[in-house]
Design an enzyme around this catalytic site. Structure first.
Site, PDB file in Angstrom:
ATOM      1  N   LYS A 165      32.938  55.743  17.301  1.00 37.99           N
ATOM      2  CA  LYS A 165      34.075  54.848  17.554  1.00 37.99           C
ATOM      3  C   LYS A 165      34.276  53.810  16.456  1.00 37.99           C
ATOM      4  O   LYS A 165      33.395  53.542  15.639  1.00 37.99           O
ATOM      5  CB  LYS A 165      33.941  54.188  18.930  1.00 37.99           C
ATOM      6  CG  LYS A 165      34.335  55.182  20.036  1.00 37.99           C
ATOM      7  CD  LYS A 165      34.439  54.584  21.401  1.00 37.99           C
ATOM      8  CE  LYS A 165      34.872  55.682  22.388  1.00 37.99           C
ATOM      9  NZ  LYS A 165      34.778  55.253  23.784  1.00 37.99           N
ATOM     10  N   ARG A 187      27.621  59.226  26.504  1.00 41.65           N
ATOM     11  CA  ARG A 187      28.645  60.232  26.159  1.00 41.65           C
ATOM     12  C   ARG A 187      28.752  60.302  24.636  1.00 41.65           C
ATOM     13  O   ARG A 187      29.026  59.305  23.988  1.00 41.65           O
ATOM     14  CB  ARG A 187      29.976  59.804  26.778  1.00 41.65           C
ATOM     15  CG  ARG A 187      31.130  60.751  26.510  1.00 41.65           C
ATOM     16  CD  ARG A 187      32.395  60.218  27.172  1.00 41.65           C
ATOM     17  NE  ARG A 187      33.528  61.079  26.912  1.00 41.65           N
ATOM     18  CZ  ARG A 187      34.275  61.027  25.812  1.00 41.65           C
ATOM     19  NH1 ARG A 187      34.005  60.144  24.871  1.00 41.65           N
ATOM     20  NH2 ARG A 187      35.282  61.858  25.667  1.00 41.65           N
TER      21      ARG A 187
HETATM   22  C1  7PJ Z   1      35.451  57.478  26.620  1.00 41.34           C
HETATM   23  C2  7PJ Z   1      35.854  58.453  27.531  1.00 41.34           C
HETATM   24  C3  7PJ Z   1      34.494  56.506  27.024  1.00 41.34           C
HETATM   25  C4  7PJ Z   1      34.474  57.588  29.159  1.00 41.34           C
HETATM   26  C5  7PJ Z   1      36.912  58.736  25.662  1.00 41.34           C
HETATM   27  C6  7PJ Z   1      36.596  58.878  22.216  1.00 41.34           C
HETATM   28  C7  7PJ Z   1      37.788  58.508  23.004  1.00 41.34           C
HETATM   29  N1  7PJ Z   1      35.371  58.512  28.793  1.00 41.34           N
HETATM   30  N2  7PJ Z   1      36.783  59.222  26.914  1.00 41.34           N
HETATM   31  N3  7PJ Z   1      34.041  56.603  28.311  1.00 41.34           N
HETATM   32  N4  7PJ Z   1      36.107  57.692  25.439  1.00 41.34           N
HETATM   33  N5  7PJ Z   1      33.972  57.612  30.402  1.00 41.34           N
HETATM   34  O1  7PJ Z   1      35.711  59.629  22.632  1.00 41.34           O
HETATM   35  O2  7PJ Z   1      36.546  58.365  21.058  1.00 41.34           O
HETATM   36  O3  7PJ Z   1      34.082  55.585  26.310  1.00 41.34           O
HETATM   37  S1  7PJ Z   1      38.014  59.440  24.513  1.00 41.34           S
END
Ligand code: 7PJ
Length: 284
Positions: free
Chosen positions: A228, A262
């Site tokens: 990020k 994640r």
């Molecule tokens: C997140 C997500 C996060 C959860 C994305 C990216 C953007 N779901 N989906 N938490 N980020 N729960 O992966 O850069 O931080 S999409």
């Protein structure tokens, strides 16, 4: 959340131990994520990547058919269904994977439940009309995430009255109450502060430094900082140069109580999570 429960049930086939942290591998199934063309090529490539992430130590595969990156434009529901449902079916039936789906659409929530998914991950915290009802009816665990606005406007100078960790906690408490009001058991809920969603760099740094504050909510924490902008801006790194910075954030998050990390970088993150968790467990 029942303190006695040692596992979170994720659909009929899977459960996750509450006693150790887990890695969620990101599988984007937007057409630009697998550049080798064609519908089946996309499915096969996605399946190969998922299998690789499972070998590398992923406990969950998070499938996303709609880009929620800052500035992203929304996709239609039918398009999202076409992208996501066949892949969820293949991941659950061919690989036996625990699949979560990054979606805000009630139609997609219902369809992926039938297709065998084990978790709903909604960056909009069930705010779309019908999403609360669809998620409640699914019986699956749901991750509620802090985001104000929509991906195409959320980064327009986000400001909050309260310190960011309090802002996030109050927001998540309201979403939890709404889910409980719809009849969802507390042991099906996870919370996520939403790094990079409607937050400045200063907000993101402060939130990580104070992540343990969110433990008072009493729900398992999911954290996603992989590749990020907070890493890019802090260290002046392009997207493909953010792994080491990301591992530092993963280690911090686990030491401050995160239950699920994640990430795009499963092998490296699984080692960071495993090592951090072993140190934290020492003597227990
Ligand atoms: C997140 C997500 C996060 C959860 C994305 C990216 C953007 N779901 N989906 N938490 N980020 N729960 O992966 O850069 O931080 S999409």
């Amino acid at each position: 959340m029942s303190k006695e429960a040692t596992f979170m049930s994720c659909g009929e086939r899977h459960r996750l131990s509450r006693d150790r942290p887990h890695v969620m591998g990101i599988l984007n199934v937007t057409p630009d994520s697998f550049s080798d063309g064609g519908k089946h090529a996309l499915g096969d490539a996605a399946l190969r990547r998922a299998a690789e992430m499972l070998r590398e130590g992923a406990d969950i595969i998070d499938v996303g058919g709609e880009s929620t990156r800052p500035g992203a434009t929304p996709v239609g529901v039918q398009q999202e269904l076409d992208r996501v449902v066949p892949i969820v079916e293949r991941l659950t039936h061919e690989l036996g994977a625990l699949v979560s789906v990054d979606t805000s659409s009630p139609e997609v929530m219902t369809a992926i439940t039938k297709a065998g998914a084990g978790m709903i991950n909604d960056v909009r915290s069930l705010r779309r009309p019908g999403a609360l009802e669809a998620a409640a009816a699914s019986g699956l665990p749901v991750c509620l995430m802090h985001m104000v606005g929509e991906p195409d406007n959320m980064q327009n100078d986000p400001r909050y009255e309260r310190p960011i960790e309090e802002e996030v906690a109050v927001f998540l408490e309201q979403k939890i109450a709404r889910c409980r009001g719809a009849g969802m058991d507390g042991d099906r809920l996870l919370v996520d502060p939403g790094f990079g969603f409607a937050k400045t760099l200063a907000h993101n740094l402060r939130l990580m430094n104070r992540l343990e504050y969110l433990q008072h909510l009493g729900y398992p924490l999911l954290v996603g900082t992989s590749r990020k902008g907070m890493i890019g801006r802090t260290l002046s790194r392009e997207v493909d140069e953010r792994l080491y910075g990301g591992l530092a954030l993963t280690t911090l998050a686990v030491s401050k109580g995160a239950w699920i990390i994640r990430t795009h970088d499963v092998a490296a993150s699984a080692d960071a999570v495993g090592m951090t968790s072993a140190v934290l467990k020492e003597g227990k």
